[in-house]
Write a protein that holds these residues in place. Sequence first.
Motif, PDB file in Angstrom:
ATOM      1  N   VAL A   1       0.858  -1.186   0.000  1.00 50.81           N
ATOM      2  CA  VAL A   1       0.000   0.000   0.000  1.00 50.81           C
ATOM      3  C   VAL A   1       0.890   1.231   0.000  1.00 50.81           C
ATOM      4  N   PRO A   2       0.703   2.175  -0.960  1.00 50.75           N
ATOM      5  CA  PRO A   2       1.534   3.379  -0.986  1.00 50.75           C
ATOM      6  C   PRO A   2       1.422   4.151   0.328  1.00 50.75           C
ATOM      7  N   ALA A   3       2.504   4.800   0.714  1.00 50.10           N
ATOM      8  CA  ALA A   3       2.501   5.599   1.938  1.00 50.10           C
ATOM      9  C   ALA A   3       1.547   6.775   1.796  1.00 50.10           C
ATOM     10  N   PRO A   4       0.935   7.210   2.885  1.00 52.91           N
ATOM     11  CA  PRO A   4       0.038   8.368   2.811  1.00 52.91           C
ATOM     12  C   PRO A   4       0.769   9.596   2.256  1.00 52.91           C
ATOM     13  N   LEU A   5       0.083  10.364   1.425  1.00 54.35           N
ATOM     14  CA  LEU A   5       0.685  11.583   0.882  1.00 54.35           C
ATOM     15  C   LEU A   5       0.763  12.651   1.966  1.00 54.35           C
ATOM     16  N   PRO A   6       1.917  13.283   2.133  1.00 50.20           N
ATOM     17  CA  PRO A   6       2.015  14.335   3.143  1.00 50.20           C
ATOM     18  C   PRO A   6       1.384  15.629   2.646  1.00 50.20           C
ATOM     19  N   PRO A   7       0.975  16.521   3.562  1.00 49.11           N
ATOM     20  CA  PRO A   7       0.516  17.843   3.151  1.00 49.11           C
ATOM     21  C   PRO A   7       1.574  18.506   2.269  1.00 49.11           C
ATOM     22  N   GLY A   8       1.128  19.258   1.282  1.00 49.65           N
ATOM     23  CA  GLY A   8       2.041  19.848   0.312  1.00 49.65           C
ATOM     24  C   GLY A   8       2.128  19.043  -0.968  1.00 49.65           C
ATOM     25  N   SER A   9       1.609  17.815  -0.958  1.00 49.39           N
ATOM     26  CA  SER A   9       1.553  17.009  -2.176  1.00 49.39           C
ATOM     27  C   SER A   9       0.502  17.592  -3.122  1.00 49.39           C
ATOM     28  N   THR A  10       0.566  17.159  -4.372  1.00 52.37           N
ATOM     29  CA  THR A  10      -0.351  17.682  -5.386  1.00 52.37           C
ATOM     30  C   THR A  10      -1.359  16.628  -5.801  1.00 52.37           C
ATOM     31  N   ILE A  11      -2.634  16.992  -5.722  1.00 52.67           N
ATOM     32  CA  ILE A  11      -3.727  16.129  -6.150  1.00 52.67           C
ATOM     33  C   ILE A  11      -4.275  16.650  -7.476  1.00 52.67           C
TER      34      ILE A  11
ATOM     35  N   ARG B   1      -7.182   3.114   1.000  1.00 48.07           N
ATOM     36  CA  ARG B   1      -6.153   2.296   0.348  1.00 48.07           C
ATOM     37  C   ARG B   1      -5.850   1.021   1.132  1.00 48.07           C
ATOM     38  N   ASP B   2      -6.110   1.065   2.443  1.00 46.02           N
ATOM     39  CA  ASP B   2      -5.850  -0.102   3.282  1.00 46.02           C
ATOM     40  C   ASP B   2      -7.029  -1.064   3.332  1.00 46.02           C
ATOM     41  N   GLY B   3      -8.094  -0.776   2.545  1.00 51.20           N
ATOM     42  CA  GLY B   3      -9.262  -1.646   2.516  1.00 51.20           C
ATOM     43  C   GLY B   3     -10.326  -1.304   3.535  1.00 51.20           C
ATOM     44  N   SER B   4     -10.089  -0.305   4.384  1.00 49.68           N
ATOM     45  CA  SER B   4     -11.103   0.100   5.360  1.00 49.68           C
ATOM     46  C   SER B   4     -12.285   0.740   4.638  1.00 49.68           C
ATOM     47  N   VAL B   5     -13.470   0.562   5.218  1.00 53.69           N
ATOM     48  CA  VAL B   5     -14.706   1.066   4.620  1.00 53.69           C
ATOM     49  C   VAL B   5     -15.430   1.960   5.622  1.00 53.69           C
ATOM     50  N   ALA B   6     -15.939   3.086   5.154  1.00 55.86           N
ATOM     51  CA  ALA B   6     -16.738   4.003   5.974  1.00 55.86           C
ATOM     52  C   ALA B   6     -18.023   4.319   5.223  1.00 55.86           C
ATOM     53  N   VAL B   7     -19.145   4.257   5.916  1.00 53.20           N
ATOM     54  CA  VAL B   7     -20.455   4.420   5.290  1.00 53.20           C
ATOM     55  C   VAL B   7     -21.232   5.530   5.998  1.00 53.20           C
ATOM     56  N   TYR B   8     -21.797   6.437   5.218  1.00 51.13           N
ATOM     57  CA  TYR B   8     -22.613   7.510   5.772  1.00 51.13           C
ATOM     58  C   TYR B   8     -24.060   7.041   5.953  1.00 51.13           C
ATOM     59  N   PRO B   9     -24.835   7.728   6.786  1.00 48.39           N
ATOM     60  CA  PRO B   9     -26.264   7.429   6.878  1.00 48.39           C
ATOM     61  C   PRO B   9     -26.944   7.592   5.512  1.00 48.39           C
ATOM     62  N   LEU B  10     -28.051   6.908   5.339  1.00 47.44           N
ATOM     63  CA  LEU B  10     -28.787   6.971   4.082  1.00 47.44           C
ATOM     64  C   LEU B  10     -29.449   8.331   3.888  1.00 47.44           C
ATOM     65  N   GLY B  11     -29.640   8.701   2.631  1.00 45.86           N
ATOM     66  CA  GLY B  11     -30.409   9.878   2.276  1.00 45.86           C
ATOM     67  C   GLY B  11     -31.657   9.457   1.505  1.00 45.86           C
TER      68      GLY B  11
ATOM     69  N   ILE C   1     -10.820  12.925  -0.563  1.00 47.18           N
ATOM     70  CA  ILE C   1      -9.417  13.338  -0.565  1.00 47.18           C
ATOM     71  C   ILE C   1      -8.619  12.481   0.397  1.00 47.18           C
ATOM     72  N   ARG C   2      -9.160  12.223   1.591  1.00 46.03           N
ATOM     73  CA  ARG C   2      -8.477  11.356   2.540  1.00 46.03           C
ATOM     74  C   ARG C   2      -8.194   9.978   1.917  1.00 46.03           C
ATOM     75  N   ALA C   3      -9.194   9.419   1.259  1.00 48.99           N
ATOM     76  CA  ALA C   3      -9.049   8.072   0.699  1.00 48.99           C
ATOM     77  C   ALA C   3      -7.997   8.027  -0.400  1.00 48.99           C
ATOM     78  N   VAL C   4      -8.087   8.939  -1.370  1.00 50.46           N
ATOM     79  CA  VAL C   4      -7.153   8.869  -2.501  1.00 50.46           C
ATOM     80  C   VAL C   4      -5.731   9.235  -2.074  1.00 50.46           C
ATOM     81  N   ALA C   5      -5.598  10.022  -0.998  1.00 52.43           N
ATOM     82  CA  ALA C   5      -4.275  10.394  -0.498  1.00 52.43           C
ATOM     83  C   ALA C   5      -3.696   9.345   0.444  1.00 52.43           C
ATOM     84  N   GLY C   6      -4.488   8.312   0.766  1.00 49.64           N
ATOM     85  CA  GLY C   6      -4.006   7.259   1.645  1.00 49.64           C
ATOM     86  C   GLY C   6      -4.088   7.586   3.116  1.00 49.64           C
ATOM     87  N   TRP C   7      -4.865   8.611   3.465  1.00 50.43           N
ATOM     88  CA  TRP C   7      -5.044   8.982   4.871  1.00 50.43           C
ATOM     89  C   TRP C   7      -6.099   8.083   5.515  1.00 50.43           C
ATOM     90  N   PRO C   8      -6.161   8.053   6.858  1.00 50.41           N
ATOM     91  CA  PRO C   8      -7.263   7.346   7.526  1.00 50.41           C
ATOM     92  C   PRO C   8      -8.601   7.985   7.132  1.00 50.41           C
TER      93      PRO C   8
END
Length: 361
Positions: free
Chosen positions: A4-14, A203-213, A297-304
């Motif tokens: 799994v790629p390392a999390p991108l640090p602040p200052g990286s470009t998305i 990126r680590d396979g963790s899943v987060a789900v929001y309440p339904l709309g 942004i958190r997900a694509v950057a590899g953040w929690p």
Amino acid sequence: MTAVPAPLPPGSTIGILGGGQLGRMLSQAASRLGFDVVILDPEENSPAGRVSRGQIVAAYDDPTALSVFGRVCDVVTFEFENVPAASVELLAEAGALVAPGPTALAVAQDRIDEKTFLNAVGATTVAFAAVDRADDITANLDQVGLPCLLKTRRDGYDGKGQVWIRDAADVPEAWAAIGGRPAILEARAAFTRELSIIAARGRDGSVAVYPLGENHHAGGVLRTTHAPARVDAKTLKRAKAIATAVLEGLAYVGVVGIELFDLGNGKLLVNEIAPRVHNTGHWTQDGCVCDQFEQHIRAVAGWPLGPTTAHARVEMTNLLGDEIEQWSNLAARPDQRLHLYGKSEARPGRKMAHVNRVTSL
């Protein structure tokens, strides 16, 4: 096993493919987390480009522009699913980190492929049939039933590229109405309401789900979303299972929007998936600590991944066309948050902004 790629640090470009309102709100979220953002979009001075570090003005399939874009960005994502899948594949093949990947984009761009995938992972849809010519419609009416919905296989959105067939005699006119293009014939769903679920996978396979709309449309366009929707435990459990199956089935990284038909008693059918942040998730901007844009942004950057619990009830309303002229009155309301998209021309039916009316849970 791929590392799994390392999390991108602040200052990286998305990098964001697409310069519309979703790209704009993604860029704003990325800026809050300390990232720089570069947009690639053919429209000069795009809404997203104006709030970002820079913009490459070029077609989405311009190989030179894509090469430069891939080199200057540490990770590339997209704001809408009609970006050519071949462009995303080209970026990935050149070594750019792309999330979500080209597979998710390709599946979502073709309604036959999408429904085939969904049923394969246990996310049931209505009955459907592929249509390449008018005779295919007639041949499948018994299987699909009447009334049924004819949709272009690719590209349609906000009610465009689709027409109802209520009688076999409607077939020639319906086929002409969609331009005689490859299509899908869908059975009618006897649903009580439309729900949607916004979910993310890291990126680590963790899943987060929001309440339904709960969503309400007019003229094929989303008008309002009420969230969190009032659902029973059985329905919520099924929706979360569907979201997890979709995310894991695509090895997905980022936020996905999934539209659902609620049949009652915990039974849900998937209408469609959107491999991106979604209009029905705008309520999270004022109803959750970590909204869908920051989550992506958190997900694509590899953040929690961030928390998805709602701290308020929200009614999200889209402002279309000249409804944007109400901005002054809406901005004066203490219970409402106005989100404007920075578009220069208020064409009829064009999404110009949304407003979130916030109340306590």
